[in-house]
Design a protein around this motif. Structure first.
Motif, PDB file in Angstrom:
ATOM      1  N   MET A   4       8.117  12.379  12.163  1.00 52.51           N
ATOM      2  CA  MET A   4       7.147  11.328  11.859  1.00 52.51           C
ATOM      3  C   MET A   4       5.754  11.922  11.674  1.00 52.51           C
ATOM      4  N   LEU A   5       5.382  12.875  12.521  1.00 54.11           N
ATOM      5  CA  LEU A   5       4.074  13.509  12.401  1.00 54.11           C
ATOM      6  C   LEU A   5       3.961  14.307  11.100  1.00 54.11           C
ATOM      7  N   LYS A   6       5.058  14.917  10.665  1.00 53.40           N
ATOM      8  CA  LYS A   6       5.036  15.630   9.388  1.00 53.40           C
ATOM      9  C   LYS A   6       4.819  14.658   8.234  1.00 53.40           C
ATOM     10  N   LEU A   7       5.475  13.495   8.304  1.00 50.27           N
ATOM     11  CA  LEU A   7       5.272  12.480   7.267  1.00 50.27           C
ATOM     12  C   LEU A   7       3.823  11.999   7.261  1.00 50.27           C
ATOM     13  N   ILE A   8       3.270  11.815   8.455  1.00 51.52           N
ATOM     14  CA  ILE A   8       1.874  11.376   8.560  1.00 51.52           C
ATOM     15  C   ILE A   8       0.939  12.429   7.976  1.00 51.52           C
ATOM     16  N   LYS A   9       1.211  13.690   8.275  1.00 54.90           N
ATOM     17  CA  LYS A   9       0.375  14.765   7.758  1.00 54.90           C
ATOM     18  C   LYS A   9       0.461  14.867   6.243  1.00 54.90           C
ATOM     19  N   THR A  10       1.641  14.616   5.687  1.00 51.10           N
ATOM     20  CA  THR A  10       1.817  14.662   4.235  1.00 51.10           C
ATOM     21  C   THR A  10       1.075  13.527   3.554  1.00 51.10           C
ATOM     22  N   GLY A  11       1.166  12.328   4.136  1.00 46.09           N
ATOM     23  CA  GLY A  11       0.452  11.187   3.599  1.00 46.09           C
ATOM     24  C   GLY A  11       1.177  10.532   2.440  1.00 46.09           C
ATOM     25  N   PRO A  12       0.700   9.365   2.010  1.00 42.62           N
ATOM     26  CA  PRO A  12       1.340   8.649   0.894  1.00 42.62           C
ATOM     27  C   PRO A  12       1.159   9.389  -0.420  1.00 42.62           C
ATOM     28  N   SER A  13       2.149   9.277  -1.296  1.00 40.08           N
ATOM     29  CA  SER A  13       2.124   9.969  -2.585  1.00 40.08           C
ATOM     30  C   SER A  13       2.158   8.969  -3.725  1.00 40.08           C
ATOM     31  N   PHE A  14       1.592   9.356  -4.853  1.00 45.94           N
ATOM     32  CA  PHE A  14       1.689   8.540  -6.062  1.00 45.94           C
ATOM     33  C   PHE A  14       3.076   8.740  -6.663  1.00 45.94           C
ATOM     34  N   ILE A  15       3.874   7.690  -6.638  1.00 43.20           N
ATOM     35  CA  ILE A  15       5.241   7.757  -7.151  1.00 43.20           C
ATOM     36  C   ILE A  15       5.344   6.975  -8.448  1.00 43.20           C
ATOM     37  N   GLU A  16       5.024   5.705  -8.373  1.00 48.94           N
ATOM     38  CA  GLU A  16       5.078   4.863  -9.566  1.00 48.94           C
ATOM     39  C   GLU A  16       3.693   4.572 -10.124  1.00 48.94           C
ATOM     40  N   SER A  17       2.689   4.567  -9.252  1.00 48.97           N
ATOM     41  CA  SER A  17       1.319   4.454  -9.729  1.00 48.97           C
ATOM     42  C   SER A  17       0.788   5.858 -10.004  1.00 48.97           C
ATOM     43  N   VAL A  18      -0.334   5.950 -10.717  1.00 49.62           N
ATOM     44  CA  VAL A  18      -0.886   7.240 -11.091  1.00 49.62           C
ATOM     45  C   VAL A  18      -2.357   7.276 -10.698  1.00 49.62           C
ATOM     46  N   ASN A  49       0.375  -4.630  -8.640  1.00 50.14           N
ATOM     47  CA  ASN A  49      -0.367  -3.380  -8.435  1.00 50.14           C
ATOM     48  C   ASN A  49       0.573  -2.368  -7.792  1.00 50.14           C
ATOM     49  N   LEU A  50       0.880  -1.293  -8.508  1.00 43.73           N
ATOM     50  CA  LEU A  50       1.873  -0.326  -8.035  1.00 43.73           C
ATOM     51  C   LEU A  50       1.407   0.465  -6.821  1.00 43.73           C
ATOM     52  N   ILE A  51       0.112   0.388  -6.503  1.00 44.80           N
ATOM     53  CA  ILE A  51      -0.381   1.035  -5.289  1.00 44.80           C
ATOM     54  C   ILE A  51       0.359   0.486  -4.069  1.00 44.80           C
ATOM     55  N   TYR A  52       0.560  -0.818  -4.020  1.00 49.29           N
ATOM     56  CA  TYR A  52       1.237  -1.441  -2.890  1.00 49.29           C
ATOM     57  C   TYR A  52       2.697  -0.987  -2.810  1.00 49.29           C
ATOM     58  N   LYS A  53       3.317  -0.799  -3.962  1.00 53.49           N
ATOM     59  CA  LYS A  53       4.710  -0.351  -3.976  1.00 53.49           C
ATOM     60  C   LYS A  53       4.831   1.082  -3.470  1.00 53.49           C
ATOM     61  N   ASP A  54       3.887   1.930  -3.867  1.00 52.12           N
ATOM     62  CA  ASP A  54       3.904   3.314  -3.380  1.00 52.12           C
ATOM     63  C   ASP A  54       3.647   3.382  -1.876  1.00 52.12           C
ATOM     64  N   LEU A  55       2.735   2.542  -1.387  1.00 52.43           N
ATOM     65  CA  LEU A  55       2.495   2.491   0.054  1.00 52.43           C
ATOM     66  C   LEU A  55       3.736   2.005   0.790  1.00 52.43           C
ATOM     67  N   PHE A  56       4.423   1.039   0.216  1.00 49.82           N
ATOM     68  CA  PHE A  56       5.675   0.559   0.813  1.00 49.82           C
ATOM     69  C   PHE A  56       6.672   1.710   0.938  1.00 49.82           C
ATOM     70  N   LYS A  57       6.834   2.474  -0.138  1.00 53.34           N
ATOM     71  CA  LYS A  57       7.837   3.541  -0.139  1.00 53.34           C
ATOM     72  C   LYS A  57       7.466   4.678   0.809  1.00 53.34           C
ATOM     73  N   TYR A  58       6.185   4.787   1.117  1.00 57.04           N
ATOM     74  CA  TYR A  58       5.777   5.799   2.103  1.00 57.04           C
ATOM     75  C   TYR A  58       6.024   5.303   3.523  1.00 57.04           C
ATOM     76  N   TRP A  59       5.540   4.118   3.836  1.00 56.50           N
ATOM     77  CA  TRP A  59       5.626   3.641   5.214  1.00 56.50           C
ATOM     78  C   TRP A  59       7.037   3.253   5.620  1.00 56.50           C
ATOM     79  N   ILE A  60       7.913   3.000   4.660  1.00 57.15           N
ATOM     80  CA  ILE A  60       9.286   2.654   5.025  1.00 57.15           C
ATOM     81  C   ILE A  60      10.008   3.869   5.604  1.00 57.15           C
TER      82      ILE A  60
END
Length: 489
Positions: free
Chosen positions: A431-445, A48-59
């Motif tokens: 870090m706060l700017k990243l939090i405000k931006t939030g996770p993005s769809f990169i490989e999942s849609v 499930n690419l959702i997990y991969k996108d979350l990984f790339k955000y939180w890393i």
């Protein structure tokens, strides 16, 4: 530059300031490293690419926290040589090797695999990348193991002898696994997971409150709340056992935590919910408590005896008001974390977890409380150990460097405050700017983006954001032209 304080007072303030800044970053990186390992494992297992996108955000947030943790840790080591050289001379044969083991077994492991974890996507196999992530997560936990072992030995020293005024190790097993270590290690590990899970929950709740309802945000909230549920309830059990250990090995600290002045020889000890401890007159000016509950918690008996502060010499007592209230801040926030997780469980069961705006506000407010509780816990631990730097063995004032002056320490403290405000203020802002931006769809849609075409897999995580933006722009530009053609037709 002495600010009207002694060299000892300034040195303690300086160390408290730097260690407080430091501890929030390792706690974040420890919890997030394990969260990242879980996300990558879920992706490998489910594809499930959702997990991969979350990984790339939180890393990204993990990388910032890890870097600032390393930098702030170096500053602490510097102080052992400048302000606390006598402590290093007397106790260095114990604390030195323990910190060396941390570098050799943990820091090298983290540093060796961190590059693969951060930049290895598309360059190594998925399983090799997951192995690197796992090694970084394990490395952070090993690092915590050795640091907590060293600090716990200072709380409950064992396995040593004193020869010519210097502490000499005699039993390394007893030193590493000293009486308070298992409880403090479990307490800190659980706190680190709470800190990071509340950060994840607070971030997801913010975006839900702002109207996002995509799978990235929902999955973050769900996973974070499950972790808060497990760790908050577990922390209650660990904290109770830690308190019993403190009663046995550091009774003066426990008495200060409870605001307990007189030993209760013929009645049960109350659990004080509110008090104004007066160290000068050795009593509480005002107090509100629950009769006998203190004895029940600490001795499992209605009238169990607990030694009071008056049974200890005045010079051997910690600062009671600070310890009393820092402990209650920690416990009070812990109870709110339990309430948050149980409320989430109820909303999850009724199907309203992602639609309850009032709960999202609650979760947003609770987001930073993990850090507050963490700092309050460390204040309780460290101030409660005073006036000892090695409990019952070496007083804090005896660990101060010879010849260091208040002006010298005061000047360096001012410099630290200014540099920290710039360097770490910038890191926290990012870090706060990243939090405000939030996770993005990169490989999942997402469903909303499904009409924008296929998202290609980027070599750089951020490039997908740019590509997606370009796709949206191109689509928007083409729509007016199409409308014009339809109008002319």
């Amino acid at each position: 530059m002495s600010l009207g304080l002694t060299a000892l007072e300034l040195a303690r303030i300086q160390f408290a300031f730097t260690v407080s800044f430091h501890i929030i970053f390792p706690a974040t990186s420890i919890g997030l490293a394990c969260f990242l390992a879980l996300l990558e494992w879920k992706w490998l297992r489910t594809q499930n690419l959702i997990y991969k996108d979350l990984f790339k955000y939180w890393i990204k947030i993990f990388a910032v926290a890890f870097g600032m943790g390393v930098v702030s840790g170096v500053v602490m080591a510097y102080q052992f040589g400048t302000n606390w050289s006598e402590f290093s001379r007397v106790a260095g044969s114990v604390t030195g090797p323990l910190l060396t083991y941390e570098v050799l077994s943990a820091f090298f492991l983290e540093a060796g695999f961190l590059g693969i974890m951060l930049f290895g996507w598309g360059r190594v196999s998925p399983k090799a990348h997951f192995f690197a992530t796992l090694m970084v997560a394990i490395g952070t936990c090993i690092s915590m193991f050795w640091i907590l072992s060293s600090n716990s030995w200072m709380q409950t020293p064992q396995g040593f002898a004193i020869e010519n005024g210097v502490i000499v190790p005699t039993n390394w097993w007893a030193i590493v696994f000293n009486p308070s270590f298992p409880y403090r290690f479990a307490h800190m590990a659980t706190a680190a997971f709470l800190v990071s899970s509340l950060l994840v929950v607070g971030t997801a709740a913010w975006h839900l409150f702002k109207g996002r309802r995509d799978e990235l945000v929902k999955k973050s909230l769900s996973m974070g709340l499950w972790m808060v549920l497990v760790t908050s309830l577990l922390q209650v059990v660990i904290g109770d056992n830690h308190g019993l250990n403190t009663l046995k090995h550091q009774p003066a600290k426990l008495a200060a935590i409870e605001g307990h002045w007189e030993t209760n020889r013929d009645h049960g000890m109350p659990l004080l919910l509110f008090a104004l401890p007066d160290m000068e007159n050795e009593h509480n000016n005002t107090e509100i408590g629950i009769p006998n509950l203190g004895s029940i918690i600490l001795t499992h008996s209605m009238q169990g005896e607990v030694k009071g502060l008056k049974d200890f010499a005045k010079e051997d007592r910690p600062n009671v008001p600070i310890v009393f209230w820092s402990f209650r801040v920690m416990v009070g926030l812990g109870m709110l974390m339990v309430l948050l997780s149980l409320t989430a469980l109820w909303l999850r069961k009724t199907g309203r977890l992602y639609e309850s705006a009032w709960f999202h506000k609650f979760a947003i407010v609770m987001g930073p409380t993990g850090y507050i509780a963490l700092l309050a816990g460390w204040v309780t631990t460290e101030v409660g150990r005073q006036p000892w730097v090695v409990y019952g063995v070496m007083r804090t004032q005896d660990g101060l460097s010879h010849g260091v002056t208040a002006d010298q320490v005061g000047l360096s403290l001012i410099i630290f405050v200014l540099v920290y405000a710039v360097v770490f203020g910038s890191g926290i802002y990012y870090m706060l700017k990243l939090i405000k931006t939030g996770p993005s769809f990169i490989e999942s849609v997402s469903p909303e983006q499904a009409g924008l075409g296929h998202f290609k897999t980027p070599l750089r995580p951020l490039s997908a954001v740019e590509d997606a933006f370009d796709d949206v722009t191109d689509t928007q530009k083409s729509q007016p032209d199409q409308n014009k053609e339809k109008h002319h037709d």
